[in-house]
Structures are given as C-alpha cells and as structure tokens.
Design an enzyme around this catalytic site. Sequence first.
Site, PDB file in Angstrom:
ATOM      1  N   ARG A  71      13.724  49.797  59.959  1.00 27.72           N
ATOM      2  CA  ARG A  71      12.808  50.927  60.154  1.00 27.72           C
ATOM      3  C   ARG A  71      11.354  50.472  60.239  1.00 27.72           C
ATOM      4  O   ARG A  71      10.474  51.280  60.522  1.00 27.72           O
ATOM      5  CB  ARG A  71      12.985  51.925  59.019  1.00 27.72           C
ATOM      6  CG  ARG A  71      14.398  52.523  59.015  1.00 27.72           C
ATOM      7  CD  ARG A  71      14.575  53.528  57.941  1.00 27.72           C
ATOM      8  NE  ARG A  71      13.852  54.734  58.330  1.00 27.72           N
ATOM      9  CZ  ARG A  71      13.758  55.800  57.568  1.00 27.72           C
ATOM     10  NH1 ARG A  71      14.304  55.827  56.386  1.00 27.72           N
ATOM     11  NH2 ARG A  71      13.087  56.849  57.999  1.00 27.72           N
ATOM     12  N   CYS A  72      11.111  49.186  60.014  1.00 26.46           N
ATOM     13  CA  CYS A  72       9.756  48.637  60.018  1.00 26.46           C
ATOM     14  C   CYS A  72       9.487  47.957  61.350  1.00 26.46           C
ATOM     15  O   CYS A  72      10.189  47.021  61.741  1.00 26.46           O
ATOM     16  CB  CYS A  72       9.617  47.633  58.876  1.00 26.46           C
ATOM     17  SG  CYS A  72       8.083  46.691  58.901  1.00 26.46           S
ATOM     18  N   SER A  73       8.450  48.383  62.052  1.00 23.50           N
ATOM     19  CA  SER A  73       8.153  47.803  63.365  1.00 23.50           C
ATOM     20  C   SER A  73       7.755  46.331  63.245  1.00 23.50           C
ATOM     21  O   SER A  73       8.110  45.523  64.113  1.00 23.50           O
ATOM     22  CB  SER A  73       7.060  48.599  64.079  1.00 23.50           C
ATOM     23  OG  SER A  73       5.839  48.527  63.373  1.00 23.50           O
TER      24      SER A  73
END
Length: 112
Positions: free
Chosen positions: A8-10
Amino acid sequence: MTIYHNNRCSTSRKTLALLSERGIEPVVVDYLKNPPSRAALKAMIGRAGLTVRGAIREKEAIYAELGLADASDAALLDAMVAHPILINRPFVVTERGVRLCRPIESVLEILP
C-alpha cells in the site's frame, strides 16, 4: 536480498520496481503480516546506520495513541514489534548492507 514491503506504500512499490528493473527478484516480506523479530528489527536499524526513532513512522495514528513522542528506544522497538505499521518502509537487506529506502535511490548503495 530481502525487502520488507508494504504494497500500500508507493515508496515501497517503487523500490521493488527499481530492483525488478535491474533484474533483481528479492525475497519480499509483507512485514505487516510477518514482522521481523525485535532482535532482527534492532539489527536492521543498526546496520542501516539509523536510530530507532529514525526508523519509526511518527505520522501513524497509533504513534500518538501510544504516547511515543518521549519513549525510550526499547519502548519504541516494543511498539514497532507489537504494531508493525509503525516500522518505516521499505527496508532492503543485502550482503552489502541495509537501507531504509527513503529516498528510493538509496538502495543503489547496497546492490551487488
């Protein structure tokens, strides 16, 4: 090579993509589901040349809820193990070292 990854972390996704572009397929550890042990986390932080406070996500709501602003390193480590969302990401571990890949390009320092 291992990446402690949160899909979920770019930044985590971009770091994984950078490795892939270089033909590297690391072991991907979803640290939210499989967090490192306290000892492994402490070792990663040390090998990365960080302080424990430098490896924690202060912007997470649980950080404030637990009152960690003035906590000791031991209390911060305990909180990160109990609540892995507090671990900053992504950590990449290689034989050449460990980096918290912020900025993403810092991973280049430890690639073979």
